[in-house]
Design a protein around this motif. Structure first.
Motif, PDB file in Angstrom:
ATOM      1  N   PRO A  54       0.825  -1.211   0.000  1.00  0.00           N
ATOM      2  CA  PRO A  54       0.000   0.000   0.000  1.00  0.00           C
ATOM      3  C   PRO A  54       0.863   1.266   0.000  1.00  0.00           C
ATOM      4  O   PRO A  54       1.854   1.351   0.728  1.00  0.00           O
ATOM      5  CB  PRO A  54      -0.789  -0.125   1.300  1.00  0.00           C
ATOM      6  N   LEU A  55       0.507   2.209  -0.838  1.00  0.00           N
ATOM      7  CA  LEU A  55       1.263   3.453  -0.891  1.00  0.00           C
ATOM      8  C   LEU A  55       0.323   4.606  -1.180  1.00  0.00           C
ATOM      9  O   LEU A  55      -0.779   4.432  -1.690  1.00  0.00           O
ATOM     10  CB  LEU A  55       2.364   3.366  -1.954  1.00  0.00           C
ATOM     11  N   THR A  56       0.777   5.791  -0.791  1.00  0.00           N
ATOM     12  CA  THR A  56      -0.014   6.997  -1.005  1.00  0.00           C
ATOM     13  C   THR A  56       0.847   7.978  -1.771  1.00  0.00           C
ATOM     14  O   THR A  56       1.968   8.268  -1.347  1.00  0.00           O
ATOM     15  CB  THR A  56      -0.426   7.613   0.352  1.00  0.00           C
ATOM     16  N   GLY A  70      10.463  -7.844 -11.532  1.00  0.00           N
ATOM     17  CA  GLY A  70       9.618  -8.383 -10.475  1.00  0.00           C
ATOM     18  C   GLY A  70       9.489  -7.476  -9.264  1.00  0.00           C
ATOM     19  O   GLY A  70       9.053  -7.912  -8.207  1.00  0.00           O
ATOM     20  N   SER A  71       9.865  -6.199  -9.394  1.00  0.00           N
ATOM     21  CA  SER A  71       9.822  -5.308  -8.234  1.00  0.00           C
ATOM     22  C   SER A  71       8.447  -4.684  -8.028  1.00  0.00           C
ATOM     23  O   SER A  71       8.216  -4.005  -7.036  1.00  0.00           O
ATOM     24  CB  SER A  71      10.872  -4.204  -8.396  1.00  0.00           C
ATOM     25  N   LEU A 121       7.591   1.229  -2.967  1.00  0.00           N
ATOM     26  CA  LEU A 121       8.145   2.436  -3.559  1.00  0.00           C
ATOM     27  C   LEU A 121       9.264   2.887  -2.627  1.00  0.00           C
ATOM     28  O   LEU A 121       9.014   3.238  -1.473  1.00  0.00           O
ATOM     29  CB  LEU A 121       7.054   3.511  -3.644  1.00  0.00           C
ATOM     30  N   VAL A 122      10.533   2.850  -3.082  1.00  0.00           N
ATOM     31  CA  VAL A 122      11.643   3.155  -2.167  1.00  0.00           C
ATOM     32  C   VAL A 122      12.305   4.499  -2.457  1.00  0.00           C
ATOM     33  O   VAL A 122      13.049   5.013  -1.617  1.00  0.00           O
ATOM     34  CB  VAL A 122      12.713   2.040  -2.168  1.00  0.00           C
ATOM     35  N   ALA A 156      20.677   7.015  -9.086  1.00  0.00           N
ATOM     36  CA  ALA A 156      21.840   6.694  -8.240  1.00  0.00           C
ATOM     37  C   ALA A 156      21.452   5.657  -7.188  1.00  0.00           C
ATOM     38  O   ALA A 156      22.188   4.694  -6.925  1.00  0.00           O
ATOM     39  CB  ALA A 156      22.353   7.963  -7.570  1.00  0.00           C
ATOM     40  N   GLU A 157      20.266   5.836  -6.608  1.00  0.00           N
ATOM     41  CA  GLU A 157      19.753   4.897  -5.616  1.00  0.00           C
ATOM     42  C   GLU A 157      19.574   3.506  -6.229  1.00  0.00           C
ATOM     43  O   GLU A 157      19.919   2.489  -5.619  1.00  0.00           O
ATOM     44  CB  GLU A 157      18.415   5.441  -5.095  1.00  0.00           C
ATOM     45  N   TYR A 158      19.031   3.501  -7.462  1.00  0.00           N
ATOM     46  CA  TYR A 158      18.773   2.249  -8.181  1.00  0.00           C
ATOM     47  C   TYR A 158      20.086   1.499  -8.406  1.00  0.00           C
ATOM     48  O   TYR A 158      20.173   0.287  -8.219  1.00  0.00           O
ATOM     49  CB  TYR A 158      18.091   2.572  -9.513  1.00  0.00           C
TER      50      TYR A 158
END
Lengths: 187, 210, 230
Positions: free
Chosen positions: C24-26, C41-42, C211-212, C222-224
């Motif tokens: 769940p995300l907002t 698959g993420s 969602l990160v 860069a995070e990826y």
């Protein structure tokens, strides 16, 4: 019918048409060439079940009727429904339905693969041989007036080939069930 | 896949599809009302004239009619031997007449017009809630669309067999062919729903799409 | 076209029978160009399918310009076009022209209006010459453009593309990239092709159904790279 069921039936109809494009093969012990297309009818029942399998076969016949050369040997058009063998084409619909009905009723994912294969074989023979020939022979007898017994004798030569097809359809149906199960038909 | 429709400007071409289909239906009934060789012969002659008027040509006609003509010949010959000369001639005349009228209809009605006719004929069924008439045209299109794809999958599988030194067998060809083809059903169905092609529909969760 | 489209996720998530596909995300999406990245698959594709109602949320809700994807799927899909990962499966009728016209069928337009709309969209993508071609004969780049035309002919406000440059050669990739840049519609692009989304307005990073990261492409990419290396 959900969109997915409609698409499954249409894709299977495409498979049946494609099987008709393969050249007929001669088996050593049978005097007549056998085509892969009527095996497609058994497969439709075995893999898709009664409802979707019947729709797939109806679609192939509809395509033939509206003038596309989709039947084996490049046959098509309304003329194929004016042939002595038309009974077999009509029989396809009921063959797919019968095969599908028996397959979805008696073959369960929990059974061993041998039982499943035998169940599919029985379904394919009941639909693709018994029901199919009942239609084909009756029609032939009616149209020629030669009587049921002679019409039956004349059709005998094709039965061994159809039994071979039922074996292949059962093996293939079993393998598809293991790899991409569509039976029992989902709502 | 090429249709058996032939472009032309004959009288039969200009006739709308529905009277032609009615003619075919009437012919298929009338031919079984009589056993008179004279009447059946006249009917066959008329059908041959009709087919000849389309301007298809001998060679092309032979290619088109050969497979069906051949089965009719065999069956007529068998009837002649098993029953009587009269029965054999009746079968031959009836079926060749019907074949030529049917082939004439097929050669003069384009696919699109045929689908419209079928969709029209399906309306009563739609009212009974048995089918959605608009689905018929969509399904026919889908089949025509996917035949070449199934064929090319078949060829790829053949090559894959050869490349790995495997013998091409019925089951090892048919099973992957069917699974690969049916697996695309989820995405095709999703595309139909995403584009709103079947009108009002509630999409469902696509469990096996990912 | 080019107006602001507001996509809202309110505690929306999707759980399939045995696993969570999207936690769940907002969030609210209203940028013109949004990239979505993450490992295989993420949850990227499920997230994207939730936007046009192909996947309905199992908790929370998703709205597009106020239309709820669960209760008004048709309204949502009229505004959100979707180009699938494999455009091969998206072309439904044999001839490209017929296929593009198919999307307009439920609009009950006159035959002439349908013809005009089809001509206009073919011209917009410079693929008039493909109109009469069979779908199975088109090359990868042509298929991608054809799929785009068949979706945009219905004039959605947003178009979602699932890996549009996947399996394309360099020339076709450049073609798709240029076409994407020229679109007036809002676009959401799922891609492994980081150059394609490098100058987008916003990028979302998914990892293990969550969602990160969410922000400017530079930081998110860069995070990826960190996640991919770990």
């Amino acid at each position: 019918m959900t969109t997915r069921d409609l698409v499954l039936a249409a894709l299977f109809a495409a498979i049946i048409v494609a099987l008709g494009l393969l050249p007929p093969i001669m088996l050593g012990f049978i005097p007549v060439p056998i085509t892969a297309q009527s095996m497609g009818v058994m497969l439709a029942g075995v893999i898709l079940g009664a409802r979707r399998g019947t729709v797939a076969v109806l679609l192939v016949l509809l395509l033939a009727a509206i003038g596309l050369p989709v039947l084996s040997g490049g046959r098509g058009g309304l003329a194929v429904f004016a042939a002595p063998t038309t009974g077999y084409l009509i029989g396809w619909v009921f063959a797919a339905f019968t095969t599908g009905l028996i397959a979805q009723r008696f073959v369960k994912p929990s059974q061993t693969s041998l039982i499943q294969t035998l169940g599919f074989f029985a379904a394919a023979v009941a639909g693709g041989v018994v029901v199919l020939y009942a239609f084909g022979i009756t029609y032939l007898a009616f149209i020629t007036g030669i009587g049921m017994s002679k019409a039956f004798l004349g059709s005998m030569a094709f039965i061994p080939g159809d039994l071979v097809k039922a074996v292949v359809a059962a093996l293939a149906g079993r393998a598809v069930m293991a790899g991409y199960p569509l039976l029992p038909a989902r709502a | 896949m090429n249709s058996l429709y032939v472009e032309g400007d004959s009288f039969f071409h200009r006739l709308p599809p529905r009277p032609k289909l009615v003619l075919l239906l009437l012919a298929s009934l009338a031919l079984f009302l009589t056993r008179s060789p004279l009447l059946l012969g006249l009917a066959a002659g008329a059908a041959a004239l009709l087919y000849g008027s389309l301007g298809i040509g001998w060679r092309q006609s032979w290619i088109r009619l050969r497979p069906i003509l051949l089965t009719i010949m065999i069956v007529a010959l068998a009837t002649l031997i098993l029953n009587s000369v009269e029965d054999g001639v009746t079968v031959l005349l009836r079926l060749t007449t019907l074949m030529m009228v049917a082939a004439a209809v097929t050669a003069t009605v384009p696919i699109g017009a045929f689908i419209d006719e079928v969709t029209h004929a399906a309306w009563p069924l739609e009212r009974l809630g048995l089918v959605r008439a608009a689905d018929i045209g969509l399904s026919v299109g889908l089949v025509i669309r996917f035949v070449p794809e199934v064929v090319s999958r078949y060829q790829q599988l053949r090559q894959a067999h050869q490349a790995r030194g495997l013998k091409v067998r019925a089951t090892t060809m048919i099973v992957p062919l069917i699974i690969q083809t049916l697996k695309s059903a989820d995405e095709v169905a999703a595309a139909i729903d995403a584009r709103g092609i079947r009108g009002q529909r509630q999409a469902r969760n696509l469990e096996d799409s990912r | 076209m080019g107006q602001r489209v507001i996509i809202r996720f309110e505690q929306a998530g999707a759980t399939f029978s045995d696993r969570v596909a999207v936690e769940p995300l907002t969030l609210t999406l209203s940028e013109r160009r949004i990239g979505i990245i993450g490992l295989n698959g993420s949850g990227k594709t499920t997230f994207a399918r939730m936007i046009n109602g192909l996947v309905t949320p199992t908790n929370g809700r998703v709205t597009v310009n106020g239309f709820d994807t669960s209760s008004d799927g048709e309204g949502v899909r009229r505004q959100v076009g979707f180009i699938f990962q494999n455009p091969q499966n998206q072309i439904i009728l044999p001839i490209l022209r017929e296929d593009i016209a198919l999307g307009l069928k439920s609009r009950r337009l006159s035959a002439a209006a349908v013809d005009d709309a089809v001509d206009a969209i073919l011209a917009r993508f410079g693929i008039e010459h493909l109109a009469a071609r069979r779908a199975h004969e088109l090359s990868g780049g042509e298929l991608q453009l054809a799929a785009l035309a068949s979706v945009l002919v219905t004039e959605p406000e947003v178009v979602i593309l699932d890996e549009p440059t996947n399996q394309l050669d360099l020339r076709n990739r450049a073609l798709v990239e240029t076409t994407l840049r020229g679109l007036d519609e809002n676009v959401l692009v799922i891609s492994h092709d980081l150059d394609l989304i490098g100058d987008f307005d916003r990028t979302l990073l998914f990892h293990e159904s969550c969602l990160v990261a969410d922000g400017k492409p530079g930081d998110v990419i860069a995070e990826y790279r960190k996640i991919a290396a770990s």
